[in-house]
Design a protein around this motif. Sequence first.
Motif, PDB file in Angstrom:
ATOM      1  N   LYS A  45      -0.615  15.221 -46.087  1.00 29.63           N
ATOM      2  CA  LYS A  45      -0.568  13.868 -46.727  1.00 29.63           C
ATOM      3  C   LYS A  45       0.752  13.009 -46.752  1.00 29.63           C
ATOM      4  O   LYS A  45       0.887  11.900 -47.287  1.00 29.63           O
ATOM      5  N   ARG A  46       1.911  13.838 -46.857  1.00 25.88           N
ATOM      6  CA  ARG A  46       3.341  13.437 -46.930  1.00 25.88           C
ATOM      7  C   ARG A  46       3.808  12.294 -45.625  1.00 25.88           C
ATOM      8  O   ARG A  46       3.479  12.775 -44.402  1.00 25.88           O
ATOM      9  N   SER A  47       4.635  11.646 -45.937  1.00 23.57           N
ATOM     10  CA  SER A  47       5.238  11.040 -44.894  1.00 23.57           C
ATOM     11  C   SER A  47       6.161  11.574 -44.081  1.00 23.57           C
ATOM     12  O   SER A  47       6.806  12.317 -44.632  1.00 23.57           O
ATOM     13  N   LEU A  48       5.888  11.361 -42.772  1.00 24.15           N
ATOM     14  CA  LEU A  48       6.911  12.165 -41.792  1.00 24.15           C
ATOM     15  C   LEU A  48       8.327  11.575 -42.080  1.00 24.15           C
ATOM     16  O   LEU A  48       9.289  12.658 -42.346  1.00 24.15           O
ATOM     17  N   ASN A  49       8.519  10.334 -42.094  1.00 20.54           N
ATOM     18  CA  ASN A  49      10.083   9.911 -42.335  1.00 20.54           C
ATOM     19  C   ASN A  49      10.577  10.023 -43.552  1.00 20.54           C
ATOM     20  O   ASN A  49      11.785   9.974 -43.678  1.00 20.54           O
ATOM     21  N   LYS A  50       9.675  10.106 -44.557  1.00 19.65           N
ATOM     22  CA  LYS A  50      10.318   9.944 -46.058  1.00 19.65           C
ATOM     23  C   LYS A  50      10.192  11.220 -46.687  1.00 19.65           C
ATOM     24  O   LYS A  50      10.853  11.472 -47.938  1.00 19.65           O
ATOM     25  N   PRO A  67      13.461  14.482 -44.024  1.00 22.22           N
ATOM     26  CA  PRO A  67      14.336  14.728 -45.062  1.00 22.22           C
ATOM     27  C   PRO A  67      14.336  16.108 -45.453  1.00 22.22           C
ATOM     28  O   PRO A  67      15.552  16.750 -45.817  1.00 22.22           O
ATOM     29  N   SER A  68      13.173  16.745 -45.901  1.00 21.12           N
ATOM     30  CA  SER A  68      12.964  18.048 -46.529  1.00 21.12           C
ATOM     31  C   SER A  68      13.627  19.101 -45.599  1.00 21.12           C
ATOM     32  O   SER A  68      14.118  20.150 -45.980  1.00 21.12           O
ATOM     33  N   THR A  93      20.484  22.431 -43.905  1.00 23.53           N
ATOM     34  CA  THR A  93      21.754  22.472 -44.265  1.00 23.53           C
ATOM     35  C   THR A  93      21.913  23.930 -44.911  1.00 23.53           C
ATOM     36  O   THR A  93      23.021  24.456 -44.944  1.00 23.53           O
ATOM     37  N   VAL A  94      21.069  24.558 -45.291  1.00 24.12           N
ATOM     38  CA  VAL A  94      21.132  25.823 -46.263  1.00 24.12           C
ATOM     39  C   VAL A  94      20.769  26.829 -45.105  1.00 24.12           C
ATOM     40  O   VAL A  94      21.640  27.911 -45.254  1.00 24.12           O
ATOM     41  N   SER A 134       5.953  29.756 -47.685  1.00 22.26           N
ATOM     42  CA  SER A 134       6.184  28.811 -48.953  1.00 22.26           C
ATOM     43  C   SER A 134       4.900  28.655 -49.565  1.00 22.26           C
ATOM     44  O   SER A 134       4.663  27.910 -50.840  1.00 22.26           O
ATOM     45  N   ALA A 135       3.826  28.703 -49.030  1.00 25.99           N
ATOM     46  CA  ALA A 135       2.417  28.756 -49.183  1.00 25.99           C
ATOM     47  C   ALA A 135       2.186  27.532 -50.578  1.00 25.99           C
ATOM     48  O   ALA A 135       2.151  28.086 -51.655  1.00 25.99           O
ATOM     49  N   GLY A 136       1.857  26.349 -50.136  1.00 25.41           N
ATOM     50  CA  GLY A 136       1.569  25.404 -51.039  1.00 25.41           C
ATOM     51  C   GLY A 136       2.787  24.825 -51.858  1.00 25.41           C
ATOM     52  O   GLY A 136       2.572  23.950 -52.821  1.00 25.41           O
ATOM     53  N   ALA A 137       3.829  25.425 -51.674  1.00 26.20           N
ATOM     54  CA  ALA A 137       4.908  24.744 -52.672  1.00 26.20           C
ATOM     55  C   ALA A 137       5.579  23.434 -52.239  1.00 26.20           C
ATOM     56  O   ALA A 137       5.306  23.042 -51.138  1.00 26.20           O
ATOM     57  N   ASP A 138       6.221  22.866 -53.100  1.00 23.15           N
ATOM     58  CA  ASP A 138       6.665  21.362 -52.902  1.00 23.15           C
ATOM     59  C   ASP A 138       8.150  21.612 -52.410  1.00 23.15           C
ATOM     60  O   ASP A 138       8.940  21.823 -53.138  1.00 23.15           O
ATOM     61  N   ILE A 139       8.281  21.323 -51.365  1.00 28.44           N
ATOM     62  CA  ILE A 139       9.539  21.533 -50.541  1.00 28.44           C
ATOM     63  C   ILE A 139      10.656  20.782 -51.307  1.00 28.44           C
ATOM     64  O   ILE A 139      11.775  20.981 -51.567  1.00 28.44           O
ATOM     65  N   ALA A 140      10.197  19.424 -51.954  1.00 21.21           N
ATOM     66  CA  ALA A 140      11.112  18.652 -52.730  1.00 21.21           C
ATOM     67  C   ALA A 140      11.958  19.227 -53.705  1.00 21.21           C
ATOM     68  O   ALA A 140      12.942  19.211 -54.276  1.00 21.21           O
ATOM     69  N   ASN A 141      11.089  20.109 -54.391  1.00 22.44           N
ATOM     70  CA  ASN A 141      11.590  21.023 -55.666  1.00 22.44           C
ATOM     71  C   ASN A 141      12.868  22.022 -55.196  1.00 22.44           C
ATOM     72  O   ASN A 141      13.668  21.903 -55.964  1.00 22.44           O
ATOM     73  N   ASN A 142      12.797  22.348 -53.715  1.00 21.27           N
ATOM     74  CA  ASN A 142      14.011  23.000 -53.608  1.00 21.27           C
ATOM     75  C   ASN A 142      15.365  22.267 -53.508  1.00 21.27           C
ATOM     76  O   ASN A 142      16.296  23.017 -53.761  1.00 21.27           O
TER      77      ASN A 142
END
Length: 120
Positions: A43-48, A52-53, A59-60, A74-82
Motif C-alpha cells: 500500500k505504501r508509495s515506492l518513492n515516498k 527512503p526507508s 546506512t545502518v 520484521s513481520a508487519g512492523a512499520d519501517i518508518a518507526n526505525n
Amino acid sequence: MCPRVLLSDPENTLLPKIEFFRSKGTSSSDLTTILSSNPHLWKRSLNKYIIPSYDFLKTVLLVDQKVLKALQRSAGADIANNMANVSLLRELGVPHYVISSFLMNNPRTAFSKHTKLLRL
C-alpha cells in the motif's frame, strides 16, 4: 494480504515495487517472505516510503543482503518507526555496530513505535 492490492494496477503499482526489491538482489522466495510478512508495503508509495526507508536501513546495515534479511524478519512492523529509534540510539551515544546488531537480531523491537523503545 490486504484486499486493496487486488484492486491495484499491477503494471504501475505492484510491478515497480517487485522490480525494486529484485534490483537489490532479492530472490523470489525472499521477496515472497518480505512482502507477505509486511503487507503494508503493497500500500505504501515506492518513492515516498519504501525507497527512503530502505536507503535509511542501508546506512545502518551497510549491505543490501542485511537490509533484506532485516525486512524479512520484521513481520508487519512499520519501517518508518526505525528512523526515530535509530536517531534516539545515536543521540544516546550507542555505537554503530551495536545499532546494526540490534536491527539484525531484534528487528521487531527495532521497528516498534518510538514511544515503546523509550520505555525500555
